[in-house]
Design an enzyme around this catalytic site. Structure first.
Site, PDB file in Angstrom:
ATOM      1  N   ASN A   9     -37.787  56.565  56.689  1.00 14.71           N
ATOM      2  CA  ASN A   9     -38.318  56.127  57.981  1.00 14.71           C
ATOM      3  C   ASN A   9     -38.308  54.603  57.986  1.00 14.71           C
ATOM      4  OD1 ASN A   9     -39.794  55.576  60.259  1.00 14.71           O
ATOM      5  ND2 ASN A   9     -41.745  56.356  59.461  1.00 14.71           N
ATOM      6  N   TRP A  10     -37.385  54.046  58.741  1.00  7.68           N
ATOM      7  CA  TRP A  10     -37.227  52.572  58.742  1.00  7.68           C
ATOM      8  C   TRP A  10     -38.248  51.888  59.648  1.00  7.68           C
ATOM      9  CZ3 TRP A  10     -31.117  51.834  59.088  1.00  7.68           C
ATOM     10  CH2 TRP A  10     -30.538  52.428  57.958  1.00  7.68           C
ATOM     11  N   LYS A  11     -39.026  52.682  60.344  1.00  6.39           N
ATOM     12  CA  LYS A  11     -40.080  52.149  61.234  1.00  6.39           C
ATOM     13  C   LYS A  11     -39.510  51.029  62.134  1.00  6.39           C
ATOM     14  CE  LYS A  11     -43.433  53.275  57.689  1.00  6.39           C
ATOM     15  NZ  LYS A  11     -44.821  53.282  57.301  1.00  6.39           N
ATOM     16  N   HIS A  95     -46.152  61.317  63.367  1.00  2.00           N
ATOM     17  CA  HIS A  95     -46.373  60.340  62.297  1.00  2.00           C
ATOM     18  C   HIS A  95     -47.754  59.704  62.459  1.00  2.00           C
ATOM     19  CE1 HIS A  95     -45.938  56.796  59.759  1.00  2.00           C
ATOM     20  NE2 HIS A  95     -44.981  57.467  59.144  1.00  2.00           N
ATOM     21  N   GLU A  97     -48.804  56.787  62.144  1.00  2.00           N
ATOM     22  CA  GLU A  97     -48.872  55.534  62.898  1.00  2.00           C
ATOM     23  C   GLU A  97     -48.917  55.818  64.398  1.00  2.00           C
ATOM     24  OE1 GLU A  97     -45.598  53.678  60.889  1.00  2.00           O
ATOM     25  OE2 GLU A  97     -46.843  53.572  59.091  1.00  2.00           O
ATOM     26  N   GLU A 169     -48.474  63.659  54.862  1.00  5.62           N
ATOM     27  CA  GLU A 169     -48.586  62.219  54.645  1.00  5.62           C
ATOM     28  C   GLU A 169     -50.046  61.791  54.776  1.00  5.62           C
ATOM     29  OE1 GLU A 169     -44.627  60.104  55.326  1.00  5.62           O
ATOM     30  OE2 GLU A 169     -45.672  60.138  57.234  1.00  5.62           O
ATOM     31  N   GLY A 175     -47.956  53.200  53.147  1.00  2.71           N
ATOM     32  CA  GLY A 175     -47.803  51.747  53.152  1.00  2.71           C
ATOM     33  C   GLY A 175     -48.858  51.015  52.339  1.00  2.71           C
ATOM     34  N   SER A 215     -46.263  56.077  50.101  1.00  9.59           N
ATOM     35  CA  SER A 215     -46.002  55.210  48.942  1.00  9.59           C
ATOM     36  C   SER A 215     -45.152  55.890  47.874  1.00  9.59           C
ATOM     37  CB  SER A 215     -47.314  54.694  48.351  1.00  9.59           C
ATOM     38  OG  SER A 215     -47.987  53.876  49.297  1.00  9.59           O
ATOM     39  N   GLY A 237     -41.490  52.346  53.180  1.00  8.53           N
ATOM     40  CA  GLY A 237     -41.105  51.054  52.600  1.00  8.53           C
ATOM     41  C   GLY A 237     -39.899  51.108  51.674  1.00  8.53           C
TER      42      GLY A 237
END
Ligand code: PEP
Length: 254
Positions: A9-11, A95, A97, A169, A175, A215, A237
């Site tokens: 996931n490159w966000k 997700h 976020e 998650e 993160g 992570s 990440g």
């Protein structure tokens, strides 16, 4: 029995140039490795560009979100058919976020899951508890709620394991550099699979792929993915570095 699945996931990271190079390095590094499924989710503006780099490779393209309507006056939104049109096979939904920073509710996520599945996208449906919820011993109640509400009206079918992936998650691990321990991940995954068995039946639940996310790095990936109910990883990440991402992919097949 379940093919491991690692997705990046490159966000809201990369530029056109770094996205192209990252995708090319992942394609080259993966080669013909078919023991693991791999996908990357670039930001919307780079989907077509990255899709071009992935063409003919074993790396799938994923959207990071969708809006649950076919088309219409929804400024700034992207429909399931647009994702398919630009070459996406997968979409990440629910997700943390989006749940916590953009206030997405279980019922809105449920609309998205149904829209993605109906359009023919493979949905990576994310669930996970916050630190406060874990410390209050509410992890299972939260997972139960997110799964039962997020998957309302998703019916069981023999091809469901091809179309739906669940990513556990824990919010406190995303993160932060603090991954769940292998035992914590296994416990949550076992619980999730038991809930999926109630919803979809034992046989289907046994085939559903459950990713762990939070992570995941090259040095902890192997111990996480060797847990019996952990079938791969959703990586944030570390997916922005081809060497790190490929090391995680390799850990999933070791
Ligand atoms: C994620 O964004 O889904 C994620 C797990 O991020 P990270 O690997 O950076 O914790």
């Amino acid at each position: 029995m379940r093919t491991p699945f690692v997705a990046g996931n490159w966000k809201m990271f990369t530029s056109a140039d770094t996205a192209r190079k990252l995708a090319a390095a992942i394609v080259a590094g993966l080669g013909n490795e078919m023991r693991v499924r791999v996908a990357v989710a670039p930001p919307f503006p780079y989907l077509a560009l990255v899709g071009g780099v992935l063409q003919g490779s074993l790396v799938g393209l994923a959207g990071q979100n969708l809006y649950p309507e076919k088309e219409g006056a929804f400024t700034g939104e992207v429909s399931p058919t647009m994702l398919l049109d630009v070459g996406c096979r997968y979409v990440i939904l629910g997700h943390s976020e989006r749940r916590h920073k953009l206030d997405e509710s279980d019922s809105f996520i449920n609309r998205k899951v149904k829209a993605g599945l109906a359009a023919g996208l493979r949905v990576i449906f994310c669930v996970g508890e916050t630190l406060e919820q874990r410390e209050a011993n509410h992890t299972e109640a939260i997972l139960e709620r997110q799964i039962s509400q997020g998957l309302i009206d998703v019916s069981t079918s023999t091809d469901l394991p091809e179309r739906l992936v669940i990513a556990y998650e824990p919010v406190w691990a995303i993160g932060t550099g603090h991954n769940a321990t292998p035992d914590q991940a296994q416990q949550a995954h076992e619980f999730i699979r038991s809930r999926l068995a109630e919803l979809f039946g034992q046989a289907t639940a046994a085939q559903l792929v459950l990713q762990y996310g939070g992570s995941v790095k090259p040095d902890n990936a192997a111990s996480l993915v060797k847990q019996p109910d952990v079938d791969g990883a959703l990586v944030g990440g570390a997916s922005l570095n081809a060497d790190q991402f490929l090391a995680i992919v390799r850990a999933a097949v070791a």
